[in-house]
Design an enzyme around this catalytic site. Structure first.
Site, PDB file in Angstrom:
ATOM      1  N   GLY A  58       0.837  -1.198   0.000  1.00 51.35           N
ATOM      2  CA  GLY A  58       0.000   0.000   0.000  1.00 51.35           C
ATOM      3  C   GLY A  58       0.859   1.231   0.000  1.00 51.35           C
ATOM      4  N   CYS A  85       5.103  -6.339   1.745  1.00 52.41           N
ATOM      5  CA  CYS A  85       5.525  -4.939   1.856  1.00 52.41           C
ATOM      6  C   CYS A  85       4.753  -4.219   2.975  1.00 52.41           C
ATOM      7  CB  CYS A  85       5.376  -4.266   0.494  1.00 52.41           C
ATOM      8  SG  CYS A  85       6.224  -2.691   0.396  1.00 52.41           S
ATOM      9  N   TYR A  86       3.858  -3.300   2.639  1.00 53.53           N
ATOM     10  CA  TYR A  86       3.053  -2.636   3.685  1.00 53.53           C
ATOM     11  C   TYR A  86       2.345  -3.679   4.545  1.00 53.53           C
ATOM     12  CZ  TYR A  86      -0.319   0.513   5.909  1.00 53.53           C
ATOM     13  OH  TYR A  86      -1.059   1.215   6.834  1.00 53.53           O
ATOM     14  N   HIS A 173       8.286  -7.734  -3.466  1.00 52.39           N
ATOM     15  CA  HIS A 173       7.024  -7.992  -4.177  1.00 52.39           C
ATOM     16  C   HIS A 173       7.100  -9.281  -4.994  1.00 52.39           C
ATOM     17  CE1 HIS A 173       4.883  -4.285  -3.239  1.00 52.39           C
ATOM     18  NE2 HIS A 173       6.102  -3.763  -3.143  1.00 52.39           N
ATOM     19  N   GLU A 175       4.753 -10.742  -6.433  1.00 46.73           N
ATOM     20  CA  GLU A 175       3.750 -10.774  -7.502  1.00 46.73           C
ATOM     21  C   GLU A 175       4.248 -10.160  -8.815  1.00 46.73           C
ATOM     22  OE1 GLU A 175       3.909  -8.861  -4.934  1.00 46.73           O
ATOM     23  OE2 GLU A 175       2.887  -6.935  -5.143  1.00 46.73           O
ATOM     24  N   ASP A 231     -14.074  -6.418 -24.949  1.00 49.57           N
ATOM     25  CA  ASP A 231     -14.547  -6.244 -23.564  1.00 49.57           C
ATOM     26  C   ASP A 231     -16.069  -6.189 -23.485  1.00 49.57           C
ATOM     27  OD1 ASP A 231     -11.865  -5.989 -23.263  1.00 49.57           O
ATOM     28  OD2 ASP A 231     -11.881  -3.841 -22.823  1.00 49.57           O
ATOM     29  N   LYS A 373      -6.826  -8.085 -19.304  1.00 50.32           N
ATOM     30  CA  LYS A 373      -7.222  -8.295 -20.705  1.00 50.32           C
ATOM     31  C   LYS A 373      -7.082  -9.764 -21.148  1.00 50.32           C
ATOM     32  CE  LYS A 373      -8.396  -6.058 -24.530  1.00 50.32           C
ATOM     33  NZ  LYS A 373      -9.330  -4.931 -24.587  1.00 50.32           N
TER      34      LYS A 373
END
Ligand code: XMP
Length: 517
Positions: A58, A85-86, A173, A175, A231, A373
């Site tokens: 965050g 992290c945060y 991180h 991710e 979309d 996407k």
């Protein structure tokens, strides 16, 4: 609170740019993952029966008063937690540790030193594994019962664990792709520690989304504007699966479409899916409003206004409508994130000019807002949409209006449609369509002299453009094998009357844009 039928990893969102990426990484393991706000109470979380919880990063500093804190009762639920992290820092201070701001912010790569041979979070992780760091604050003293199992030169408490409680924290991180073994770290938590079952797929997404849509819509009617893009197409077909004829789709033919597009949309949605489709042929209205206009912004404004007028007229014809469906994706949510931290509901696209009229009050229905996407494409395939529609290059809302540089007239649009169709056909024939982010043709506001047969000609000039890109923010021109361009150029000059010169645009973005306008 929703209870899931699959093992679920809940991501508690502290406002990180990467929260959805965490959820997506988990879904890539075939485990369902959902994001909830950090304010979700422990009781509500418990009711969701998650298999594991991940605290996201965050933008705030835990040292600032009023910065986000999760409900401390979450630590009593007996559910494994991974703080990133945060998320690590907030878990640390809530469990008796301390967080300080070191002299230097750390942003970029760092190499991991493994401090414990038998850490379940570090199973299969190599010594010196490359991590991606992005933080100002860092844990400076250990929370109660935690041990330090990994460090980096600038950050001693890079990996913390409380094995008994199954609480884990990482300062880096996992991710993002820059962390070399990011996937392994997350798998160690989700599969190794939480023991989540890998039985989620797009089919399960559809089943859950259908239930959600039915619960939200009830017996009301939903309106969905189709653009011809992937979309809105996927959103419409998904909603149609859920509520059938309670969905009305509107397709506005603005006369600025690619060759065959209006027919394709009607065939797919009306004939194949039997969706209620209101087809508005508004070519005349658009072209007469655009007559004599050459300035790009003026053209866009006119196209936006005529679109909205036409769309609202169609909406009024559709009867009592309660929801407007939109194919908003996660990146759109991020772009429109409100300063208060919660994703805000904005009407997608350039058509958003000044809100809804008084007599049209709609709630938004956005069933794709958690997806990226490529996930939407996978969903479209699962729903049986034609591959051509699912993998199409992006196309601007104002259509060929921005590619017909100068005045937009019916003959020029017809010429441009033919040029565009030949260019795309040649790209497909060469097997290059999927190597290209976007390919397009423009008609320039200039004529040039040529010679065809024995005659001198004075005709239109077109420019072909193809770019590679990750996200359309920057782009590079595509290096075609010369033969492909040569075929396209000679076919264009031979087959399209009114064009005698073809250019290939080798401008990157920046300084150029992708469209010409
Ligand atoms: P530019 O030309 O700014 O375009 O480099 C970046 C990407 O956005 C698309 N684009 C639009 N899409 N409405 C849209 O829905 C628009 O008004 C619009 N203008 C540009 C463009 O095709 C490219 O993919």
């Amino acid at each position: 609170m929703q209870q899931f039928s699959h093992d679920t990893i809940v991501v508690l969102d502290f406002g990180a740019q990467y929260s959805q990426l965490i959820a997506r990484r988990v879904r890539e393991m075939h485990v369902y993952s959902q994001i909830v706000p950090y304010t979700t109470s422990a009781e509500d979380l418990k009711a969701m029966k998650p298999t594991g919880i991940i605290f996201s990063g965050g933008p705030a500093s835990v040292r600032t008063e009023g910065s986000p804190r999760p409900d401390p009762a979450i630590y009593e639920l007996g559910i494994p937690i991974l703080g990133i992290c945060y998320g690590l820092q907030v878990m640390s201070i809530q469990n008796g540790g301390e967080v300080q701001r070191p002299d230097k912010r750390e942003y970029g790569f760092a190499d991991l030193t493994i401090l414990s041979e038998n850490s379940s979070l570090l199973t299969g992780i190599s010594a010196n594994s490359r991590l991606w760091m992005s933080h100002g604050d860092a844990v400076s003293s250990l929370p109660e019962g935690f041990v330090q199992t990994g460090s980096t030169p600038n950050c001693p408490y890079t990996v913390l664990e409380h094995e008994k409680k199954r609480f884990y924290g990482v300062q880096f991180h996992p991710e993002v792709v820059h962390t070399a073994q990011g996937k392994q770290f997350l798998e160690n938590f989700v599969l190794g520690i939480c023991k989540a079952e890998q039985n989620w797929d797009m089919g399960s997404f559809i089943a859950t989304a259908i239930e959600d849509i039915r619960a939200k819509v009830g017996d009301k009617q939903v309106l969905c504007g189709l653009s011809g893009g992937v979309d809105s197409a996927v959103a419409a077909v998904l909603i149609h699966e859920a509520i059938g004829d309670q969905l009305v789709c509107v397709f506005v033919n603005n006369g600025l479409l690619r060759k065959g597009e209006a027919e394709m949309v009607q065939k797919v949605f009306r004939d194949n899916y039997k969706i209620r489709l209101q087809y508005a042929d508004a070519e005349e209205a658009f072209l007469s409003a655009l007559k004599g206009v050459t300035e790009p912004e003026a053209k866009r404004k006119i196209i936006g206004k005529v679109f909205i007028d036409t769309f609202y007229d169609e909406a009024r014809k559709a009867g009592e409508i309660s929801f407007l469906a939109q194919g908003t994706l996660y990146p759109d949510v991020i772009e429109s994130k409100s300063p208060s931290g919660g994703p805000s509901a904005t009407i997608k696209s350039h058509h958003n000019v000044g809100g809804l009229p008084e007599d049209l009050k709609w709630d938004l229905l956005e069933p794709l807002r958690e997806l990226f996407k490529d996930e939407v494409r996978a969903l479209g395939r699962e729903l049986g949409l034609p591959e051509e529609l699912v993998t199409r290059h992006p196309f601007p809302g104002p259509g060929l209006g921005v590619r017909c540089v100068g005045e937009v007239t019916k003959p020029r649009l017809d010429t441009l449609r033919d040029v565009d169709a030949i260019f795309i056909e040649e790209i497909r024939k060469a097997g290059l369509y999927h190597d290209i982010w976007q390919a397009l043709a423009c008609l320039l506001p200039v004529k040039s002299v040529g010679v065809q047969g024995d005659e001198r000609t004075y005709e239109e000039v077109c420019s072909l453009r193809a770019v590679t890109s990750e996200d359309a923010m920057t782009a590079d021109w595509f290096r075609f094998p010369p033969d492909v361009l040569q075929h396209a150029a000679s076919r264009i000059c031979n087959e399209v009357s009114g064009v005698n010169r073809v250019l290939y645009d080798i401008t990157s973005k920046p300084p150029g844009t992708i469209e010409w306008e």
